[in-house]
Design a protein around this motif. Structure first.
Motif, short mmCIF file in Angstrom:
data_model
loop_
_atom_site.label_atom_id
_atom_site.label_comp_id
_atom_site.label_asym_id
_atom_site.label_seq_id
_atom_site.Cartn_x
_atom_site.Cartn_y
_atom_site.Cartn_z
N ARG A 1 41.46 44.13 44.18
CA ARG A 1 41.60 45.00 43.01
C ARG A 1 43.04 45.51 42.87
NH1 ARG A 1 37.38 48.81 43.39
NH2 ARG A 1 36.18 47.79 41.73
N SER A 2 43.66 45.87 43.99
CA SER A 2 45.04 46.34 43.93
C SER A 2 45.97 45.24 43.44
CB SER A 2 45.46 46.83 45.31
OG SER A 2 46.79 47.27 45.30
N ARG A 3 45.72 44.01 43.87
CA ARG A 3 46.54 42.89 43.41
C ARG A 3 46.37 42.66 41.91
NH1 ARG A 3 44.97 38.03 42.45
NH2 ARG A 3 43.01 38.34 43.60
N ILE A 4 45.12 42.74 41.43
CA ILE A 4 44.87 42.52 40.00
C ILE A 4 45.50 43.64 39.18
CG2 ILE A 4 43.06 42.38 38.26
CD1 ILE A 4 41.27 41.11 40.39
N VAL A 5 45.44 44.88 39.67
CA VAL A 5 46.06 46.00 38.96
C VAL A 5 47.56 45.80 38.83
CG1 VAL A 5 46.60 48.46 39.13
CG2 VAL A 5 44.27 47.68 39.51
N SER A 6 48.19 45.36 39.92
CA SER A 6 49.64 45.12 39.88
C SER A 6 49.98 44.02 38.90
CB SER A 6 50.14 44.76 41.28
OG SER A 6 49.86 45.79 42.20
N GLU A 7 49.19 42.97 38.89
CA GLU A 7 49.43 41.86 37.97
C GLU A 7 49.23 42.30 36.52
OE1 GLU A 7 47.76 37.30 37.14
OE2 GLU A 7 47.03 38.48 38.86
N THR A 8 48.22 43.10 36.28
CA THR A 8 47.95 43.58 34.92
C THR A 8 49.07 44.48 34.42
OG1 THR A 8 45.58 43.50 35.40
CG2 THR A 8 46.26 44.74 33.47
N LEU A 9 49.51 45.41 35.25
CA LEU A 9 50.58 46.31 34.84
C LEU A 9 51.89 45.56 34.63
CD1 LEU A 9 49.91 49.39 37.17
CD2 LEU A 9 49.45 49.20 34.73
N ALA A 10 52.12 44.51 35.41
CA ALA A 10 53.33 43.71 35.22
C ALA A 10 53.32 43.01 33.87
CB ALA A 10 53.45 42.69 36.35
N LYS A 11 52.14 42.54 33.44
CA LYS A 11 52.06 41.87 32.14
C LYS A 11 52.25 42.85 30.98
CE LYS A 11 49.04 37.98 33.37
NZ LYS A 11 49.93 36.93 32.81
N MET A 12 51.84 44.09 31.17
CA MET A 12 51.92 45.07 30.08
C MET A 12 53.19 45.90 30.12
SD MET A 12 48.04 46.55 29.61
CE MET A 12 47.90 47.17 31.27
N LYS A 13 54.03 45.71 31.07
CA LYS A 13 55.23 46.52 31.20
C LYS A 13 56.12 46.36 29.97
CE LYS A 13 58.89 47.69 34.47
NZ LYS A 13 59.52 47.38 35.77
N GLY A 14 56.55 47.48 29.43
CA GLY A 14 57.37 47.48 28.22
C GLY A 14 56.57 47.47 26.93
N LYS A 15 55.27 47.20 27.02
CA LYS A 15 54.42 47.13 25.83
C LYS A 15 53.20 48.03 25.98
CE LYS A 15 55.68 42.28 25.09
NZ LYS A 15 56.50 42.17 26.33
N MET A 16 53.25 49.01 26.87
CA MET A 16 52.07 49.82 27.14
C MET A 16 51.67 50.69 25.96
SD MET A 16 52.51 51.02 31.09
CE MET A 16 52.66 49.81 32.42
N VAL A 17 52.64 51.15 25.19
CA VAL A 17 52.31 52.00 24.04
C VAL A 17 51.50 51.20 23.02
CG1 VAL A 17 53.24 53.38 22.17
CG2 VAL A 17 54.35 53.42 24.41
#
Length: 678
Positions: free
Chosen positions: A148-164
């Motif tokens: 789960r921690s690995r998936i969370v890191s991967e998900t946040l990396a994909k959304m970085k800069g576009k979270m808003v």
């Protein structure tokens, strides 16, 4: 020689047509075409005329071609074709047009088409699709923490800069919430720093507001201060918004006392939205050193800020309740009447879950007109039991019992619902106060001082704020001086009926008194052992203040006495799990109180008091068995009972126990107390 008309249809038809009058142009008059020929003739002209005259049309509610049967539609179409009408324009598309069977739809192609359209409409469609698929794995319950921690890191990396932009999406907003929930502290800080500049936009979005609530929950002390700084100057505007108001309410609950005051103070005047650290507490304290013109300005500004919120019905939040209490503490009675009129009804029921909301409810009941009180009581229909168990809402029901003179309406709406769950209310912390208020109103033993103060004056200085605010409107510099009004005059103005008569009618008309004694007699053991129910059964067995229950149901009180005495008469059995009522901590003390006050239980001189009944059934000749432990307090109470007949009967047996040292006497108690002091 011509054939007879009845043998030759054409001749008969022509002769009958010749008898019809014609106009100057040689044409038939309007309306004659349908009568010139019979329904069975095959003449084309006659068919057209009959069709136009409407003989083939059945009377239907729909009208038009849709109300005709298929056969009629075909017949009408043939008539129009004979007349030279365009066939394609005249025929209905759903009658004569033959459709081919639909070709099977290529679902894969359709899906690709939809995705291509979404890709053009949403610039981050591919990223959203990827993170949603990762979220489906992340939200599983049986997944390992490392995965789960690995998936969370991967998900946040994909959304970085576009979270808003992701937070504004229905699905990706939930993905971000899950990431914040399962992420590490450093990752939470990164998400916070990226979303913080757009926090106001998140508050106003239907999907992103949930992420804003999550940010407030997970914020540290310095981060919460940053979020409150962003809200500063926008509190009033956000509270008029359906989703923004929920975020402000969440921040209000998470804030400290001084931070809460800063949020509330934005309602006071525009300068509180521009500057900070100028608040000193309540609005009356703030205005105490201000000139009259300033006070009038604050009152007008608060009116303009509060009115749109009330009109939209956004009254569920505690910050709004606090603002209304502050406003009413300085408003003149004319403005108080307007607020009471707006809140009287369903809006008030939605405000009773907070302390300030309950104060507003009590205010509306006490200062409302008969019509407004009726609207409030009708709005409570179906919600009485829920309000009775609420931490704060029950105070409104107490106020209704106190001041509403229309006992028939109160009986029909409130007392009838309370009577359905008397046992449950008797063991509830707040529900039992309603029952006790009917039997012993405003007794400090059962009601907290803050509650009694709220019932008497729900908003601070509300009786004298009329003088204060009216002086402010006139520009009087001495309007800061507040003097308390006369409570007796106010009570007489609020209610006209005698309080004892009102409570008697509420207990008798609804049958509540009879159901109450039945519940106490049936559940005597449970109520005696309950730390809350013991007070209810004591007051019922005692008869209430001024003997209100004795006058309502004297036979019912005797049944409660009999039920308690029967429980006390049971033999002591160590095998049973349930403790005997004479040895139970709460039950023994309740029975002792009843024995001491037993003279109050007599309706007339001929009736038997509770102490006499208990002595004859449970303790006579068995005092030695109960002379130790908690039960010893019950035995000793017979010596100090207010009933002289009981003292005479029990004197010899109790004195023998004292002389033998089994039961401590008064002198022994005094000696032990003196020794303890030394």
């Amino acid at each position: 020689m011509a054939k007879p008309a009845h043998k030759k249809k054409d001749g008969a038809s022509s002769s009958s047509a010749a008898l019809k009058p014609r106009n100057a142009a040689g044409k038939k008059k309007r309306g004659d075409s349908g009568k010139s020929k019979g329904f069975g003739e095959k003449n084309k002209g006659s068919k057209v005329a009959i069709a136009k005259s409407g003989h083939f049309q059945k009377k239907r509610s729909g009208g038009g071609d849709q109300s005709r049967t298929p056969q009629e539609k075909k017949r009408k179409l043939s008539f129009k074709k004979d007349e030279g009408v365009n066939e394609d324009a005249a025929k209905p598309s759903d009658i004569h047009k033959k459709f081919d069977k639909k070709k099977p739809v290529d679902r894969k192609a359709k899906k690709e088409l939809l995705e291509s359209r979404k890709r053009k409409r949403k610039p981050n469609f591919d990223i959203e699709k990827d993170v949603v698929s990762l979220w489906e794995k992340m939200r599983q319950r049986n997944i390992k923490a490392e995965d789960r921690s690995r998936i969370v890191s991967e998900t946040l990396a994909k959304m970085k800069g576009k979270m808003v932009q992701m937070a504004m999406s229905h699905s990706c907003s939930r993905v971000l919430q899950s990431c914040v929930k399962h992420s590490q502290e450093a990752q939470k800080n990164e998400v916070f720093q990226e979303l913080r500049p757009s926090f106001l936009d998140l508050c106003l979005n239907t999907y992103a507001c949930h992420l804003a609530l999550r940010m407030i929950d997970n914020a540290k002390k310095d981060q919460l201060q940053q979020l409150l700084s962003i809200l500063h100057g926008n509190v009033v505007r956000l509270l008029r918004h359906p989703t923004g108001s929920a975020v402000v309410e969440h921040a209000y609950h998470a804030a400290s006392g001084s931070q809460k005051q800063e949020l509330v103070s934005e309602f006071f005047s525009p300068e509180f939205r521009l500057f900070r650290n100028i608040t000193k507490g309540r609005i009356k304290e703030i205005l105490s050193d201000e000139p009259a013109a300033k006070r009038k300005t604050v009152l007008e500004h608060m009116t303009l800020s509060i009115q749109p919120i009330l009109e939209k019905g956004i009254v569920d939040h505690s910050i709004i309740h606090r603002v209304l209490v502050e406003y009413l503490s300085i408003a003149p009675m004319s403005m108080v009447g307007n607020i009471v009129d707006q809140l009287s009804g369903p809006l008030l029921v939605r405000m009773l879950h907070t302390a300030d909301g309950a104060k507003l409810g009590v205010l509306c009941v006490r200062h409302g007109s008969a019509k407004q009180r009726k609207k409030i009581i009708k709005a409570l229909k179906g919600q009485v039991l829920k309000v009775a168990r609420d931490d704060h809402g029950y105070a409104v029901l107490l106020s209704v019992i106190d001041v509403v003179d229309d006992t028939e309406l109160v009986t029909k709406v409130i007392m009838s619902e309370l009577a359905t769950e008397i046992r449950e209310l008797s063991v509830n912390k707040y529900g039992q106060r309603l029952i006790l208020h009917l039997l012993t109103p405003n007794i400090p033993r059962y009601f907290p001082a803050e509650l009694l103060k709220t019932l008497k004056s729900p908003v601070e200085f509300i009786s004298s704020s009329k003088t204060t605010a009216d002086a402010c409107e006139k520009g009087d510099d001495e309007c800061g001086d507040v003097n308390d009004g006369d409570d007796n005059t106010e009570s007489a103005r609020i209610s006209k009926k005698d309080p004892f008569l009102r409570r008697t009618e509420l207990l008798s008309k609804s049958g509540f008194a009879q159901k109450l004694v039945e519940a106490c007699a049936t559940n005597a053991g449970e109520l005696l052992r309950s730390p809350l129910g013991k007070d209810v059964i004591y007051e019922v067995a005692r008869g209430g203040v001024d003997g209100i229950m004795l006058k309502a149901t004297p036979e019912g009180i005797s049944s409660v006495h009999k039920a308690i005495a029967d429980l006390a008469a049971l033999p002591k059995d160590k095998k049973t799990e349930e403790e005997h009522v004479l040895e139970h901590y709460h039950a023994s003390r309740t029975i002792r109180r009843l024995v001491l006050d037993s003279s109050c239980h007599k309706l007339d001189g001929s009736s038997e008091s509770f102490a006499q009944m208990l002595w004859s059934l449970a303790l006579q000749g068995r005092c030695t068995t109960w002379a130790r432990g908690h039960s010893a307090k019950v035995v000793a109470a017979f010596r100090d009972s207010e009933d002289p007949a009981v003292r005479r009967v029990a004197k010899s047996e109790i004195n023998s126990l004292v002389d033998s040292g089994v039961l401590e006497g008064r002198k022994a108690k005094a000696t032990s107390a003196d020794a303890a002091r030394k």
